[in-house]
Enzyme design. Sequence first.
Site, PDB file in Angstrom:
ATOM      1  N   ASP A 158       0.843  -1.199   0.000  1.00 19.01           N
ATOM      2  CA  ASP A 158       0.000   0.000   0.000  1.00 19.01           C
ATOM      3  C   ASP A 158       0.880   1.252   0.000  1.00 19.01           C
ATOM      4  O   ASP A 158       2.117   1.149   0.096  1.00 19.01           O
ATOM      5  CB  ASP A 158      -0.924  -0.053   1.231  1.00 19.01           C
ATOM      6  CG  ASP A 158      -2.244   0.663   0.989  1.00 19.01           C
ATOM      7  OD1 ASP A 158      -2.353   1.412  -0.008  1.00 19.01           O
ATOM      8  OD2 ASP A 158      -3.164   0.489   1.806  1.00 19.01           O
ATOM      9  N   ASP A 219     -10.782   3.436  -3.023  1.00 19.21           N
ATOM     10  CA  ASP A 219     -11.233   2.273  -2.236  1.00 19.21           C
ATOM     11  C   ASP A 219     -12.729   2.056  -2.433  1.00 19.21           C
ATOM     12  O   ASP A 219     -13.510   3.004  -2.380  1.00 19.21           O
ATOM     13  CB  ASP A 219     -11.039   2.534  -0.733  1.00 19.21           C
ATOM     14  CG  ASP A 219      -9.593   2.421  -0.319  1.00 19.21           C
ATOM     15  OD1 ASP A 219      -8.709   2.307  -1.190  1.00 19.21           O
ATOM     16  OD2 ASP A 219      -9.365   2.449   0.913  1.00 19.21           O
TER      17      ASP A 219
HETATM   18  C1  GLA Z   1      -6.006   1.543   1.939  1.00 20.34           C
HETATM   19  C2  GLA Z   1      -6.291   0.436   0.925  1.00 20.34           C
HETATM   20  C3  GLA Z   1      -7.395  -0.475   1.419  1.00 20.34           C
HETATM   21  C4  GLA Z   1      -7.001  -1.059   2.769  1.00 20.34           C
HETATM   22  C5  GLA Z   1      -6.674   0.051   3.749  1.00 20.34           C
HETATM   23  C6  GLA Z   1      -6.097  -0.479   5.039  1.00 20.34           C
HETATM   24  O1  GLA Z   1      -7.074   2.426   2.065  1.00 20.34           O
HETATM   25  O2  GLA Z   1      -6.635   0.974  -0.322  1.00 20.34           O
HETATM   26  O3  GLA Z   1      -7.639  -1.510   0.493  1.00 20.34           O
HETATM   27  O4  GLA Z   1      -5.895  -1.903   2.596  1.00 20.34           O
HETATM   28  O5  GLA Z   1      -5.724   0.955   3.204  1.00 20.34           O
HETATM   29  O6  GLA Z   1      -5.790   0.531   5.926  1.00 20.34           O
END
Ligand code: GLA
Length: 407
Positions: A158, A219
Amino acid sequence: MLFLALGVLLGLVASASSLDNGLMRTPPMGWVPWQRFRCNTDCKEDAENCISEHLFKTMADRLVEDGWRALGYEYVNLDDCWEAKKRDAQGRLQAAPDRFPSGIKALADYIHSKGLKFGIYTDLGATTCEGFPGTTSIAIERDARTFAEWGVDMVKLDSCFSSSVTRAKDFPRMSTALNKTGRPIALSCSWPAYDGGLPPKVNYTLLGRICNLWRNYVDIQDSWSSLFRIIQWYGNHQDVLQPAAGPGRWNDPDMLLLGDFGLSLQQAKVQVALWAVLAAPLFISCNLRTISDEEKSLLQNPLMIYINQDPLGIQGRRVIQTHLLEVWKRPLVNKQYAIAIMNSATKGRPQPFVTSPEQLGISDCKAGYRIYSVLERRFLGIYMPDALLRSRMPPTSALLLLLRPLC
Ligand code: GLA
C-alpha cells in the site's frame, strides 16, 4: 567462455530487475478481511470478528469446507492491522502478539496445510494507513526476506504516507527484492490509485512488468454508489486501462462486496457480472460464516468463474452506453463471448431490453450461438446472429450472458 559468463550475468540481472514470476496467469481469487472487518482489534469485546489468527484460520476452514477452494478461491490474505505497534529487536516486522500468539509463520503453515495460499499486507510509508509500522526504503529487502521466510505467497503493498517520488523508486525495488528471495511471491501494487490512476503520472507498461495486479482507483465502500462510481471510472478510462491487463498483470477495481451490508441482491449481480467481464481479481471480503445462500450462489457460479478465469486474459470493454443501460463485452477462448448488461437506472419498473448477437458485434458464426444467462443459471437457447433476445431488467441490476458459437 567469457561471452557465456557475461550472458549468464546479464540474464541474472534481467530476471532480478523484473517481477517475472509466472504467477497469476488468470485473475487471483481469494478472501480478504478489509471490507467487512476493517481495523477491528478489539478481541476482548468482539473475539469472533477482530483481526486475529482465529479469524483467518476460521475463514480458511470455511473456504475449504464450503466449497470455495474447489472453485479457485485460494488466497487468504492479511490486510492492515495485523502488526504489533513496533518492529522486533532485529528490526523485523512482527504480528500483534495478543491477537496472533502463534506468529505469522504458523498462520501461513496452517493456511498452506489447507491447500490455500497466504497473502500479507504492508505499506511504503512510515506507517500503514492505520498507523502500524510501514516498509520504508531501508526496510524493503529485509521485509521481502521476512515474508519469504514466513512462506508468504502474495504481498499487497500500500502507499499511505508515501510520496510519488518514493513510490516510483520503491515499488520496483520491492518487486526486485521479492524476486531475489527465490520464493514465488505475487505483488499487488497500490500505486496507481495514489497517483490519480492515469498517464502520464501512471506508467502501465512498467506496472505490468513489476506487479501482478494493481489498484487503479479509489477504495470501494459498502454501497451501490461506490460500486457504480468505480464501474463508471473503468468504463470512462478503458482505452488506457483495458490494454494494460493480461495474464500475470491485472487491473484491480477492488474487493467484492457480496455478503456485506450495502448491496441488494440485484446490485450484487452487477458486481459479479462486471468483475467477470473486467477480468478483475475476485477477492471476497465478507463474513463467510454468515453469507446468505443467494450471495454464495452468485460468487460460486461456475460459469461466472469460468468467464473471469478465461485464459486469454483479455479485459472486457464497455461497447454500448445509454442513459439507462450499459453493455460490456469480453472475448473468450474458442470465439466465445461474455456480455454483461447493466441497468443502472433507479426507475422501479423492470426495463425491457432487446438485442441480438449481431447488434453486439458477434456474427462470425452463421450457424448461431448457444446463449446462457449465467447468473440465472439458465440456457436461453440457440440464437442465429440476427435473432432477437428479449429481457426485462430490474433497476440497478445486471445480466451476464455467455455466447458459445456452434461453428
Ligand atoms: C487503503 C487500501 C485499502 C485497505 C486500507 C487499510 O485504504 O486501499 O484496500 O488496505 O488501506 O488501511
